[in-house]
Design a protein around this motif. Structure first.
Motif, PDB file in Angstrom:
ATOM      1  N   GLN A  59     -35.721  -8.894  -1.302  1.00 31.74           N
ATOM      2  CA  GLN A  59     -34.459  -8.478  -0.691  1.00 31.74           C
ATOM      3  C   GLN A  59     -34.127  -9.332   0.532  1.00 31.74           C
ATOM      4  OE1 GLN A  59     -34.206  -4.288   0.080  1.00 31.74           O
ATOM      5  NE2 GLN A  59     -32.047  -4.402   0.634  1.00 31.74           N
ATOM      6  N   LYS A  60     -35.129  -9.667   1.306  1.00 34.35           N
ATOM      7  CA  LYS A  60     -34.904 -10.508   2.484  1.00 34.35           C
ATOM      8  C   LYS A  60     -34.460 -11.916   2.063  1.00 34.35           C
ATOM      9  CE  LYS A  60     -37.124 -11.766   6.811  1.00 34.35           C
ATOM     10  NZ  LYS A  60     -38.319 -11.650   7.641  1.00 34.35           N
ATOM     11  N   GLY A  63     -30.954 -11.216  -0.240  1.00 28.16           N
ATOM     12  CA  GLY A  63     -29.917 -10.365   0.339  1.00 28.16           C
ATOM     13  C   GLY A  63     -29.598  -9.106  -0.448  1.00 28.16           C
ATOM     14  N   LYS A  64     -30.327  -8.873  -1.510  1.00 25.81           N
ATOM     15  CA  LYS A  64     -30.138  -7.663  -2.320  1.00 25.81           C
ATOM     16  C   LYS A  64     -31.428  -7.377  -3.077  1.00 25.81           C
ATOM     17  CE  LYS A  64     -28.405 -10.046  -6.364  1.00 25.81           C
ATOM     18  NZ  LYS A  64     -27.480 -10.040  -7.442  1.00 25.81           N
ATOM     19  N   THR A  94     -27.949  -2.073  -1.553  1.00 24.05           N
ATOM     20  CA  THR A  94     -28.810  -2.579  -0.486  1.00 24.05           C
ATOM     21  C   THR A  94     -30.125  -1.814  -0.399  1.00 24.05           C
ATOM     22  OG1 THR A  94     -27.752  -1.119   1.123  1.00 24.05           O
ATOM     23  CG2 THR A  94     -26.874  -3.362   0.927  1.00 24.05           C
TER      24      THR A  94
END
Length: 145
Positions: A59-60, A63-64, A94
């Motif tokens: 995710q980092k 971005g998802k 998110t």
């Protein structure tokens, strides 16, 4: 001395003795079941740590959250004997949830589809369709009746 005590009171004392013994045995049984349930939850939480770390890293980086666990491209440990099936992953925009359905054969499961889950945003629903919620660290155990 026992000759002076009416038979009725001897019978009452005998029944009370049996009741106290039964209550103690049942109490010990449920304490051991709860200890086993707690150990099972600790095992699931420990086995989930590499998955949670990989999900956070993904995710980092992108971005998802990933669409599924296979997108992480690495093997993960099975959740353990408490689980009815394997890991259940639900991505959102998110946030994401990693969970197991608790086997109805497992002690202390009420057999109605209990769930043990980790929500990345730390938000757990209680009541309504989500059943009764018990927080265990960063995880939530939902009991369905």
């Amino acid at each position: 001395m026992l000759r002076d005590v009416p038979k009725f009171w001897i019978a009452v004392l005998a029944v009370l003795g049996i009741a106290c013994t039964t209550y103690s045995v049942v109490g010990i049984y449920y304490i051991r079941l709860e200890q086993r349930r707690q150990a099972g939850m600790q095992e699931v939480m420990a086995r989930a740590q590499p998955i949670i770390a990989a999900l956070r890293t993904y995710q980092k980086r992108y971005g998802k959250p990933p669409e599924n666990l296979q997108a992480l491209q690495q093997p993960f440990p099975q959740p353990g004997p408490m689980a009815k099936n394997g890991w259940e992953y639900s991505p959102g925009n998110t946030e994401w949830t990693l969970a197991i359905s608790v086997s109805s054969d497992y002690p202390q499961s009420l057999g109605g589809g209990d769930m043990f889950r980790y929500c990345s945003d730390g938000k757990y629903l209680a009541g309504g369709d989500d059943g009764e919620l018990e927080r265990i660290g960063e995880w939530g155990y939902s009991t369905y009746y």
